[in-house]
Design a protein around this motif. Sequence first.
Motif, PDB file in Angstrom:
ATOM      1  N   GLY A   1       0.810  -1.224   0.000  1.00  0.00           N
ATOM      2  CA  GLY A   1       0.000   0.000   0.000  1.00  0.00           C
ATOM      3  C   GLY A   1       0.837   1.265   0.000  1.00  0.00           C
ATOM      4  O   GLY A   1       1.798   1.383   0.768  1.00  0.00           O
ATOM      5  N   ALA A   2       0.480   2.201  -0.886  1.00  0.00           N
ATOM      6  CA  ALA A   2       1.219   3.466  -0.989  1.00  0.00           C
ATOM      7  C   ALA A   2       0.310   4.657  -0.694  1.00  0.00           C
ATOM      8  O   ALA A   2       0.324   5.664  -1.384  1.00  0.00           O
ATOM      9  CB  ALA A   2       1.862   3.600  -2.368  1.00  0.00           C
TER      10      ALA A   2
ATOM     11  N   GLY B   1       1.751   3.847   3.990  1.00  0.00           N
ATOM     12  CA  GLY B   1       2.866   3.201   3.287  1.00  0.00           C
ATOM     13  C   GLY B   1       3.974   4.187   2.965  1.00  0.00           C
ATOM     14  O   GLY B   1       5.161   3.864   3.101  1.00  0.00           O
TER      15      GLY B   1
ATOM     16  N   GLY C   1      -3.439   6.356  -2.024  1.00  0.00           N
ATOM     17  CA  GLY C   1      -4.437   5.503  -1.353  1.00  0.00           C
ATOM     18  C   GLY C   1      -5.844   6.063  -1.495  1.00  0.00           C
ATOM     19  O   GLY C   1      -6.334   6.293  -2.602  1.00  0.00           O
TER      20      GLY C   1
ATOM     21  N   SER D   1     -11.679  16.181   8.301  1.00  0.00           N
ATOM     22  CA  SER D   1     -10.659  16.689   9.249  1.00  0.00           C
ATOM     23  C   SER D   1     -10.229  18.058   8.761  1.00  0.00           C
ATOM     24  O   SER D   1     -10.154  18.287   7.550  1.00  0.00           O
ATOM     25  CB  SER D   1      -9.395  15.816   9.213  1.00  0.00           C
TER      26      SER D   1
ATOM     27  N   SER E   1       0.440  -3.354  -8.842  1.00  0.00           N
ATOM     28  CA  SER E   1       0.934  -4.601  -8.241  1.00  0.00           C
ATOM     29  C   SER E   1       0.075  -4.971  -7.040  1.00  0.00           C
ATOM     30  O   SER E   1       0.376  -4.607  -5.903  1.00  0.00           O
ATOM     31  CB  SER E   1       2.393  -4.429  -7.790  1.00  0.00           C
TER      32      SER E   1
ATOM     33  N   THR F   1     -19.858   9.342   2.031  1.00  0.00           N
ATOM     34  CA  THR F   1     -19.553   9.557   0.619  1.00  0.00           C
ATOM     35  C   THR F   1     -20.804   9.922  -0.162  1.00  0.00           C
ATOM     36  O   THR F   1     -20.797  10.852  -0.975  1.00  0.00           O
ATOM     37  CB  THR F   1     -18.905   8.281   0.028  1.00  0.00           C
TER      38      THR F   1
ATOM     39  N   GLY G   1      -9.713   7.788  14.630  1.00  0.00           N
ATOM     40  CA  GLY G   1      -9.948   9.234  14.792  1.00  0.00           C
ATOM     41  C   GLY G   1      -9.451  10.018  13.594  1.00  0.00           C
ATOM     42  O   GLY G   1      -9.709   9.658  12.451  1.00  0.00           O
ATOM     43  N   ASN G   2      -8.728  11.103  13.876  1.00  0.00           N
ATOM     44  CA  ASN G   2      -8.079  11.867  12.804  1.00  0.00           C
ATOM     45  C   ASN G   2      -6.878  11.022  12.380  1.00  0.00           C
ATOM     46  O   ASN G   2      -5.810  11.054  12.992  1.00  0.00           O
ATOM     47  CB  ASN G   2      -7.671  13.230  13.344  1.00  0.00           C
TER      48      ASN G   2
HETATM   49  C1  LIG Z   1     -13.810   9.330   1.045  1.00  0.00           C
HETATM   50  C2  LIG Z   1     -12.978   9.245   2.277  1.00  0.00           C
HETATM   51  C3  LIG Z   1     -12.753  10.394   3.042  1.00  0.00           C
HETATM   52  C4  LIG Z   1     -11.967  10.310   4.181  1.00  0.00           C
HETATM   53  N1  LIG Z   1     -11.777  11.440   4.930  1.00  0.00           N
HETATM   54  C5  LIG Z   1     -11.021  11.381   6.037  1.00  0.00           C
HETATM   55  C6  LIG Z   1     -10.819  12.525   6.865  1.00  0.00           C
HETATM   56  O1  LIG Z   1     -11.336  13.606   6.598  1.00  0.00           O
HETATM   57  N2  LIG Z   1     -10.051  12.383   7.966  1.00  0.00           N
HETATM   58  C7  LIG Z   1      -9.472  11.204   8.308  1.00  0.00           C
HETATM   59  O2  LIG Z   1      -8.767  11.140   9.302  1.00  0.00           O
HETATM   60  N3  LIG Z   1      -9.617  10.109   7.534  1.00  0.00           N
HETATM   61  C8  LIG Z   1     -10.378  10.169   6.419  1.00  0.00           C
HETATM   62  N4  LIG Z   1     -10.552   9.033   5.659  1.00  0.00           N
HETATM   63  C9  LIG Z   1      -9.849   7.798   6.017  1.00  0.00           C
HETATM   64  C10 LIG Z   1      -8.559   7.615   5.153  1.00  0.00           C
HETATM   65  O3  LIG Z   1      -8.643   6.353   4.613  1.00  0.00           O
HETATM   66  C11 LIG Z   1      -7.314   7.801   6.005  1.00  0.00           C
HETATM   67  O4  LIG Z   1      -7.283   9.138   6.479  1.00  0.00           O
HETATM   68  C12 LIG Z   1      -5.961   7.568   5.298  1.00  0.00           C
HETATM   69  O5  LIG Z   1      -5.942   8.103   4.015  1.00  0.00           O
HETATM   70  C13 LIG Z   1      -5.596   6.110   5.282  1.00  0.00           C
HETATM   71  O6  LIG Z   1      -4.323   5.969   4.697  1.00  0.00           O
HETATM   72  P1  LIG Z   1      -3.690   4.516   4.513  1.00  0.00           P
HETATM   73  O7  LIG Z   1      -2.436   4.688   3.770  1.00  0.00           O
HETATM   74  O8  LIG Z   1      -3.605   3.829   5.809  1.00  0.00           O
HETATM   75  O9  LIG Z   1      -4.774   3.707   3.670  1.00  0.00           O
HETATM   76  P2  LIG Z   1      -5.329   4.007   2.227  1.00  0.00           P
HETATM   77  O10 LIG Z   1      -5.262   5.436   1.910  1.00  0.00           O
HETATM   78  O11 LIG Z   1      -6.636   3.318   2.135  1.00  0.00           O
HETATM   79  O12 LIG Z   1      -4.285   3.293   1.265  1.00  0.00           O
HETATM   80  C14 LIG Z   1      -4.187   1.900   1.199  1.00  0.00           C
HETATM   81  C15 LIG Z   1      -3.511   1.544  -0.100  1.00  0.00           C
HETATM   82  O13 LIG Z   1      -3.259   0.147  -0.085  1.00  0.00           O
HETATM   83  C16 LIG Z   1      -3.487  -0.360  -1.366  1.00  0.00           C
HETATM   84  N5  LIG Z   1      -3.814  -1.776  -1.238  1.00  0.00           N
HETATM   85  C17 LIG Z   1      -4.778  -2.350  -0.505  1.00  0.00           C
HETATM   86  N6  LIG Z   1      -4.757  -3.681  -0.659  1.00  0.00           N
HETATM   87  C18 LIG Z   1      -3.733  -3.948  -1.508  1.00  0.00           C
HETATM   88  C19 LIG Z   1      -3.197  -5.150  -2.055  1.00  0.00           C
HETATM   89  N7  LIG Z   1      -3.704  -6.342  -1.770  1.00  0.00           N
HETATM   90  N8  LIG Z   1      -2.128  -5.050  -2.877  1.00  0.00           N
HETATM   91  C20 LIG Z   1      -1.582  -3.834  -3.192  1.00  0.00           C
HETATM   92  N9  LIG Z   1      -2.064  -2.666  -2.710  1.00  0.00           N
HETATM   93  C21 LIG Z   1      -3.128  -2.737  -1.876  1.00  0.00           C
HETATM   94  C22 LIG Z   1      -4.655   0.442  -1.903  1.00  0.00           C
HETATM   95  O14 LIG Z   1      -4.689   0.428  -3.310  1.00  0.00           O
HETATM   96  C23 LIG Z   1      -4.367   1.811  -1.323  1.00  0.00           C
HETATM   97  O15 LIG Z   1      -3.682   2.599  -2.232  1.00  0.00           O
HETATM   98  C24 LIG Z   1     -11.367   9.078   4.539  1.00  0.00           C
HETATM   99  C25 LIG Z   1     -11.621   7.939   3.788  1.00  0.00           C
HETATM  100  C26 LIG Z   1     -12.419   8.003   2.673  1.00  0.00           C
HETATM  101  C27 LIG Z   1     -12.653   6.751   1.876  1.00  0.00           C
END
Ligand SMILES: Cc1cc2nc3c(=O)[nH]c(=O)nc-3n(C[C@H](O)[C@H](O)[C@H](O)COP(=O)(O)OP(=O)(O)OC[C@H]3O[C@@H](n4cnc5c(N)ncnc54)[C@H](O)[C@@H]3O)c2cc1C
Length: 546
Positions: free
Chosen positions: A25-26, A30, A55, A69, A119, A199, A445-446
């Motif tokens: 995950g990027a 990530g 992501g 947020s 990938s 959403t 949370g945030n």
């Molecule tokens: C519409 C929306 C609005 C949001 N607004 C807020 C907000 O205002 N404040 C807040 O705190 N949070 C918010 N969130 C939550 C948000 O997901 C997190 O804030 C944060 O972006 C999470 O980052 P992450 O890198 O952990 O996960 P993600 O951003 O979900 O990234 C995960 C990545 O892993 C990759 N991945 C997953 N499985 C695989 C696999 N098997 N192989 C390869 N790649 C894979 C995906 O393609 C993705 O790019 C929101 C979420 C959504 C959906």
Amino acid sequence: MSLSVTDPATAEGKLSLDHDAIIIGAGMSGLYQLIRLRELGLRARVFEAGTGVGGTWYWNRYPGARFDSESYSYGYSFDKELLQEWNWSEHFAPQPETLRYLNHVADRYDLRRDIQFRSRVAAAHYDEPTRNWTVTLEDGSRHTSRFLITAIGVLSAPTLPRVEGLDSFQGQFFHTARWPREPVDFTGKRVAVIGTGATGVQVIQEVAKTAGSLTVFQRTPNWCAPLHNRPITEEEQKQIKASYPEIFRRCQETFSCFLHTPDPRGTFEVTPEEREAFYEKLYASPGFGIWVGNFRDMLTDPAANKEISDFVARKIRQRVKDPKVAEMLIPKNHGFGTRRVPLETRYYEVYNQPNVTLVDSKATPIERITPTGIKTSDAEYEFDIIIYATGFDALTGAFDRIDIRGKGGLTLKEAWAGGARTLAGMLVKDFPNMFMLLGPHTALGNIPRSIEYNVEWVTALLRHMQERHLTFAEAKPEAVAAWTEHVMKCAEGLLTFEVDSWMTGVNSNVEGKQTRVVARYAGSAPAYRAWCDEVAARGYQELVLT
Ligand SMILES: Cc1cc2nc3c(=O)[nH]c(=O)nc-3n(C[C@H](O)[C@H](O)[C@H](O)COP(=O)(O)OP(=O)(O)OC[C@H]3O[C@@H](n4cnc5c(N)ncnc54)[C@H](O)[C@@H]3O)c2cc1C
């Protein structure tokens, strides 16, 4: 220096691994983990299913997507220069801006050279004799590493409704989390939106501006509150940049890392007039204050919850002209704040427009998608575009989509049958050398504040191992049991856990997710960090380290 110093598990005492660590995950998690692993001198590789970084902000390109947020509380906090050079344009930035921000971070730290896009990881298997992970991509290629770090997100596995005929529709159709890069033109079109979660609310208020007709299929209304977004003025920009240390200090202190935190007063400790004035102030203030900055007993005392629910219901009745539609929009099966509160901008006024119709899909369920539109139990509708705002298989969905196997070939799905069991949401018994950055039962949370903490914690653990030439880390069963019990205790007495939602692990669109579980940690972020800090300070006694 590499972690691959000496390896007792290989014949020559040297590793022949492709990488020291694989990150899946990027997104925000990530990217930050990659920065920190490089600092440790580890050879890290990121596998990302998408074609770019970001992501959530890469995938969710639907019109209206933006932060709930405050922008300046969301960005990374670890680099003072980055904070000073980036200008957020609005108090709650729209998705394109956040995607630009994360691309800027990737460029600034030259991250792409260690990221392999397109990938998708299909499987990750632990090999006991060598203490390594083998990661298999969907194209069949295999990659080995000592450590596996999941950065796969909590809301990253989209779900569609479980109805027949999805593929039969002849018009355009989109899931909000798989939105195309090219703009979609709604002008004069007959558009359907299925789903009214956070959403759905964001997309509905945008699409209603240009669609010829918009029909909203709502199964469960949610309690929404005004976002009150606006541009950041030049003066505010200066103030924000000067006060980053205080902003992030505040986020460290609050219950869930937002700028808002519960009011210490109880709902009935003030007069009815004071209570009404406080609610009015929160309703007129930007962001999540009305949800996470309300009276302290709002989510524990049913009578307190009824007060705020009645207040918001009155607001909905004032804003929606047709009393029947207003009643349809007022939740009856859960109180305010017991599910994720969507923040909105003139959402309720959308239903006063002549081009917008609300359909109660609990009373008249969708039976099937047809080549021309949607058939419910009592009518057939024709559409040019169908938008599925049906959300995600939250928290564990992205894990379930990978064949993750630990010791003895145990699958993660088997290990989590009946509910996730983790050590602070970061480690799982029987899955050594696997670390989860936003695993189930971590603080949320945030979210970026929780991401940064978890990345730092995992990095410190790896440094500890590196310094001692350790090659194996696994959560002890008693520590997992203690953390899981703590998570269950935190949920006790909370109204949130008496309601079906993604926080209680229920998703009617996902097989096997119909029974409520304690799917998320409901304690405070400071308490979570204190617990994890103590584990580290006492030399990781909760882990088997060898
Ligand atoms: C519409 C929306 C609005 C949001 N607004 C807020 C907000 O205002 N404040 C807040 O705190 N949070 C918010 N969130 C939550 C948000 O997901 C997190 O804030 C944060 O972006 C999470 O980052 P992450 O890198 O952990 O996960 P993600 O951003 O979900 O990234 C995960 C990545 O892993 C990759 N991945 C997953 N499985 C695989 C696999 N098997 N192989 C390869 N790649 C894979 C995906 O393609 C993705 O790019 C929101 C979420 C959504 C959906």
